[in-house]
Design a protein around this motif. Sequence first.
Motif, short mmCIF file in Angstrom:
data_model
loop_
_atom_site.label_atom_id
_atom_site.label_comp_id
_atom_site.label_asym_id
_atom_site.label_seq_id
_atom_site.Cartn_x
_atom_site.Cartn_y
_atom_site.Cartn_z
N HIS A 164 53.76 40.43 30.34
CA HIS A 164 53.30 39.13 30.81
C HIS A 164 54.12 38.00 30.21
N LYS A 210 42.15 27.40 39.92
CA LYS A 210 41.21 27.89 40.93
C LYS A 210 41.11 26.92 42.10
N ARG A 262 44.04 32.89 42.08
CA ARG A 262 43.03 33.85 41.64
C ARG A 262 43.19 34.09 40.14
N ILE A 317 42.05 36.13 36.65
CA ILE A 317 41.40 37.32 36.11
C ILE A 317 40.26 36.88 35.20
N ASN A 318 40.49 35.81 34.45
CA ASN A 318 39.48 35.26 33.54
C ASN A 318 38.98 33.93 34.08
N MET A 345 46.15 34.71 35.01
CA MET A 345 46.17 34.58 36.47
C MET A 345 46.41 35.98 37.04
N HIS A 346 45.83 36.25 38.19
CA HIS A 346 46.07 37.54 38.83
C HIS A 346 47.51 37.58 39.35
N PRO A 347 48.22 38.69 39.10
CA PRO A 347 49.62 38.78 39.56
C PRO A 347 49.79 38.56 41.06
N LYS A 348 48.80 38.89 41.85
CA LYS A 348 48.92 38.68 43.30
C LYS A 348 48.98 37.20 43.66
N SER A 349 48.46 36.35 42.78
CA SER A 349 48.54 34.90 43.01
C SER A 349 49.78 34.29 42.37
N LEU A 355 52.23 38.68 35.81
CA LEU A 355 51.00 38.42 35.07
C LEU A 355 51.25 37.20 34.19
N GLU A 409 49.82 34.28 31.68
CA GLU A 409 48.76 33.95 30.74
C GLU A 409 48.82 32.46 30.44
#
Length: 138
Positions: free
Chosen positions: A78, A94, A99, A101-102, A117-121, A126, A128
């Motif tokens: 990350h 957001k 997206r 994760i936390n 943050m979600h890696p897909k976003s 990844l 942080e």
Amino acid sequence: MINRVDHIGIAVRSLEQTLPFYTDQLQLKLLKTEEVESEQVRVAFLDAGNAKLELLEPMSEKSAIFKFIEKRGEGIHHMALGVQNINDRIKEMKDKGIRMINEQAKQGAGGAQVAFMHPKSAHGVLVELCEKDNKKGE
């Protein structure tokens, strides 16, 4: 919003086997090691100039780092970006459709408050968000 690259997280199987490469061959200064029980990892922070390297060794098979290494092997896990007012930054992300994760910041290594943050976003990375109390010298 983002005020620095705080650190790059690198997943490793063993700190004991990996640290000599960074400290002896690359001659980076080892700042500290610690265990983060909640994440089941041992971490070592190294001074790399404008940012740190964070080596992450899994403490158990339940660790996300263990699962990462099993799936992808050792390597960059990350990128952490330094922020202020992390919960405001989470809300801002957001609101922008990122997206998370936390949903709320949580305790991370070095006394930092962190959220991922979600890696897909984040186009497969990844990311942080990391807020540190500068008084702690980290």
